[in-house]
Design a protein around this motif. Sequence first.
Motif, PDB file in Angstrom:
ATOM      1  N   GLY A 132      30.539  69.738  40.151  1.00 55.18           N
ATOM      2  CA  GLY A 132      30.671  68.992  38.730  1.00 55.18           C
ATOM      3  C   GLY A 132      30.685  69.704  37.629  1.00 55.18           C
ATOM      4  O   GLY A 132      29.988  68.956  36.797  1.00 55.18           O
ATOM      5  N   ILE A 133      30.968  71.041  37.427  1.00 55.06           N
ATOM      6  CA  ILE A 133      30.718  71.749  36.243  1.00 55.06           C
ATOM      7  C   ILE A 133      32.214  72.165  35.670  1.00 55.06           C
ATOM      8  O   ILE A 133      33.004  72.876  36.472  1.00 55.06           O
ATOM      9  CB  ILE A 133      29.751  73.051  36.249  1.00 55.06           C
ATOM     10  N   ALA A 134      32.379  71.434  34.782  1.00 53.07           N
ATOM     11  CA  ALA A 134      33.955  71.630  34.209  1.00 53.07           C
ATOM     12  C   ALA A 134      34.090  72.946  33.328  1.00 53.07           C
ATOM     13  O   ALA A 134      33.248  72.799  32.371  1.00 53.07           O
ATOM     14  CB  ALA A 134      34.227  70.345  33.540  1.00 53.07           C
ATOM     15  N   VAL A 152      31.118  61.338  34.793  1.00 52.78           N
ATOM     16  CA  VAL A 152      30.853  61.897  36.387  1.00 52.78           C
ATOM     17  C   VAL A 152      30.454  63.264  36.217  1.00 52.78           C
ATOM     18  O   VAL A 152      29.682  63.754  37.288  1.00 52.78           O
ATOM     19  CB  VAL A 152      32.307  61.624  37.017  1.00 52.78           C
ATOM     20  N   PHE A 153      30.922  64.177  35.635  1.00 49.65           N
ATOM     21  CA  PHE A 153      30.786  65.747  35.763  1.00 49.65           C
ATOM     22  C   PHE A 153      29.270  66.059  35.193  1.00 49.65           C
ATOM     23  O   PHE A 153      28.807  65.651  34.255  1.00 49.65           O
ATOM     24  CB  PHE A 153      31.867  66.362  35.064  1.00 49.65           C
ATOM     25  N   THR A 154      28.604  66.785  35.941  1.00 53.06           N
ATOM     26  CA  THR A 154      27.361  67.327  35.635  1.00 53.06           C
ATOM     27  C   THR A 154      27.118  67.857  34.266  1.00 53.06           C
ATOM     28  O   THR A 154      26.134  67.681  33.420  1.00 53.06           O
ATOM     29  CB  THR A 154      26.598  68.332  36.770  1.00 53.06           C
ATOM     30  N   GLY A 155      28.278  68.697  33.846  1.00 55.69           N
ATOM     31  CA  GLY A 155      28.133  69.425  32.607  1.00 55.69           C
ATOM     32  C   GLY A 155      29.380  70.285  32.465  1.00 55.69           C
ATOM     33  O   GLY A 155      30.395  70.082  33.277  1.00 55.69           O
ATOM     34  N   VAL A 156      29.339  71.089  31.755  1.00 56.51           N
ATOM     35  CA  VAL A 156      30.500  71.935  31.214  1.00 56.51           C
ATOM     36  C   VAL A 156      30.170  73.704  31.264  1.00 56.51           C
ATOM     37  O   VAL A 156      28.842  74.059  31.142  1.00 56.51           O
ATOM     38  CB  VAL A 156      31.197  71.637  29.854  1.00 56.51           C
TER      39      VAL A 156
END
Length: 477
Positions: A271-273, A332-336
């Motif tokens: 979940g890191i974009a 939804v994603f943890t972060g970037v």
Amino acid sequence: MDFNSSLPHPAGVISFLDTDLYKLTMQCAVLKYFKDVPVTYSFTNRTPEKKLSREAFVWLEEQVMKLGNISLSPEELQYLKTHCPYLTEEYLDYLSEFRLRPREQVAVFFRPVGDSDLGDIHYDIKGNWAETILYEIPLLALTSEAYFKFMDTDWDYDGQEEKAFEKGMRLLEAGCVFSEFGTRRRRDYHTQALVFRGLTKAAKEAEKKGLTGKLSGTSNVHLAMRFNIPPVGTVAHEWFMGNAAILGDYKSATEEALSRWVGCYGPGVLGIALTDTFGTPEFLRAFSKPVSASGEPVPQPRHRNISTADAFISAAKDFIKDLHPDKTYAQVFTGVRQDSGDPKEFVKLMRKFYDEQGIQDKKVIVFSDSLDIDRCLEYKEVAEAAGFQPTFGVGTYFTNDFVHKATGNKSTPLNIVIKLSSAAGNPAVKISDNAGKNTGDKATVEKVKRELGYIEKDWSEGDESARWGREGDAATA
């Protein structure tokens, strides 16, 4: 499997797992959605003054052809099943039988400069995406190894483990959460193994002292297996570039790529974009939209053991329980991950974005662009002040930090990249947050910039020809 620094390691690349995790996670997704799509890749040396000799070229070509001898061992398969449960059963069955075919898929060329023994290296890589996706990391690592085996040879391994320990302690004492990301431009595998051993020793020492910093792991899957820990990583520019080239619609390409990623792995997993394939503003437009799974039911997250790698690979539990249809990718994603442009401006942009989205969860920013200790400490302060959890993927600074024995001055790494150049017969491009990192067909780059309203950016510290100093500079700590 324990690491013993006294054991010799064969030259070259001898395992499919001697790669970064994101190549395996992307190959898994490509197998699901784009298995038979034809692609090509291009090689760029951003340090063109660093050339190879004919002898080095012969060795390099031989090592590239040897990649065809690699197969996944039962031990490696079991490791992936245990530590990477997000990889699908279909994919693991595929990888178990998979073989690279470099004699058919890769051509290595030596282009001499005048009448000298020196020349430039060029690769032609082509084939189906699911098959050729695994070439990038081994070819880059082998090219670097060839240069430092034949060209720049006034160095040795002395002190590499100790230097890594000292770097690790400085980061851990400062409370940094970080991972080793240095496979692509390492001096060789043995260097990377020594470095990671030094970092793990630092992590154990930090734990004894009760320090808040954490070593979350390594992106190199083979090294992670040797140390019996999960690998770390998520996704690379290639996934977004390929989706866009195949779709042919850059205004919807980022959302489609996110949708297919969730469709493969489920919400909150890996979940890191990565934000900068077509510029971060364009990414954020897609990131703010409700989650879909490319027309499929959203997969539920599979069971996995919690580890320190979770700062990089998975969302917090409250992000993924009771997933509502209206939740956005940003929720939804943890972060970037920040990989180009000015990191401090990026933090401001992300804070503004999350605030406008009404998202109050503490998000992660993974910094990964040409880091050293001072940059990590600077970005940590800025990110924490803005309410983020910063983590750091440190690469070349760990795995290719050497000096010339004769002078004590810097022996600098090659700055080399391999990028997807076409998919389904269409050009594949990257338009980052720093103009110096843009890649691909120039006409397509300009066309996409116009379509997306992209504003060209340059970062004063983004000189790609000297990211880790210049040859002969005085060594720094």
